[in-house]
Design an enzyme around this catalytic site. Structure first.
Site, PDB file in Angstrom:
ATOM      1  N   ARG A 230     -92.531  21.085 -28.977  1.00 41.56           N
ATOM      2  CA  ARG A 230     -94.317  20.938 -28.252  1.00 41.56           C
ATOM      3  C   ARG A 230     -94.942  20.962 -29.591  1.00 41.56           C
ATOM      4  O   ARG A 230     -95.980  21.132 -29.973  1.00 41.56           O
ATOM      5  CB  ARG A 230     -94.378  23.101 -28.396  1.00 41.56           C
ATOM      6  CG  ARG A 230     -93.683  23.950 -27.030  1.00 41.56           C
ATOM      7  CD  ARG A 230     -93.733  23.174 -25.969  1.00 41.56           C
ATOM      8  NE  ARG A 230     -95.329  23.594 -24.878  1.00 41.56           N
ATOM      9  CZ  ARG A 230     -95.815  24.737 -24.682  1.00 41.56           C
ATOM     10  NH1 ARG A 230     -94.880  25.205 -24.382  1.00 41.56           N
ATOM     11  NH2 ARG A 230     -97.397  24.478 -24.552  1.00 41.56           N
TER      12      ARG A 230
ATOM     13  N   TYR B  21     -98.139  19.474 -28.624  1.00 44.36           N
ATOM     14  CA  TYR B  21     -98.907  20.667 -28.509  1.00 44.36           C
ATOM     15  C   TYR B  21    -100.309  21.667 -29.597  1.00 44.36           C
ATOM     16  O   TYR B  21    -100.680  22.036 -29.937  1.00 44.36           O
ATOM     17  CB  TYR B  21     -98.848  21.323 -27.144  1.00 44.36           C
ATOM     18  CG  TYR B  21     -99.478  22.727 -26.630  1.00 44.36           C
ATOM     19  CD1 TYR B  21    -100.569  22.984 -25.291  1.00 44.36           C
ATOM     20  CD2 TYR B  21     -99.018  23.561 -27.278  1.00 44.36           C
ATOM     21  CE1 TYR B  21    -101.120  23.672 -25.411  1.00 44.36           C
ATOM     22  CE2 TYR B  21     -99.869  24.505 -27.206  1.00 44.36           C
ATOM     23  CZ  TYR B  21    -100.593  24.463 -26.080  1.00 44.36           C
ATOM     24  OH  TYR B  21    -101.378  25.622 -24.656  1.00 44.36           O
TER      25      TYR B  21
END
Length: 76
Positions: free
Chosen positions: A40, A43
């Site tokens: 991730r 993000y």
């Protein structure tokens, strides 16, 4: 887009709030910005940037009566 949208909206609305001496801004971040998860990275980086942008702006404009905060929701 996470950081860009927050930046552009703050840039558009903060001057009027500062002139008025009042206003509230709530930016949406994420728990992922505070507690990274595997795969991730983009993000998490963008949400951590939202947190940093919000706290820096709050420090800069707080004396004018404008309040900025970020919410970091977790899994829903």
């Amino acid at each position: 887009m996470n950081v860009r949208g927050v930046f552009l909206l703050c840039r558009a609305f903060l001057p009027a709030m500062i002139n008025r001496g009042d206003g509230d801004v709530i930016n949406l971040a994420s728990v992922t910005g505070k507690r990274p998860l595997t795969r991730r990275t983009p993000y998490a980086a963008s949400k951590l940037a939202v947190i940093g942008l919000t706290s820096t702006l709050a420090f800069e404009v707080g004396a004018s009566g404008v309040r900025l905060n970020s919410l970091s929701p977790g899994p829903v």
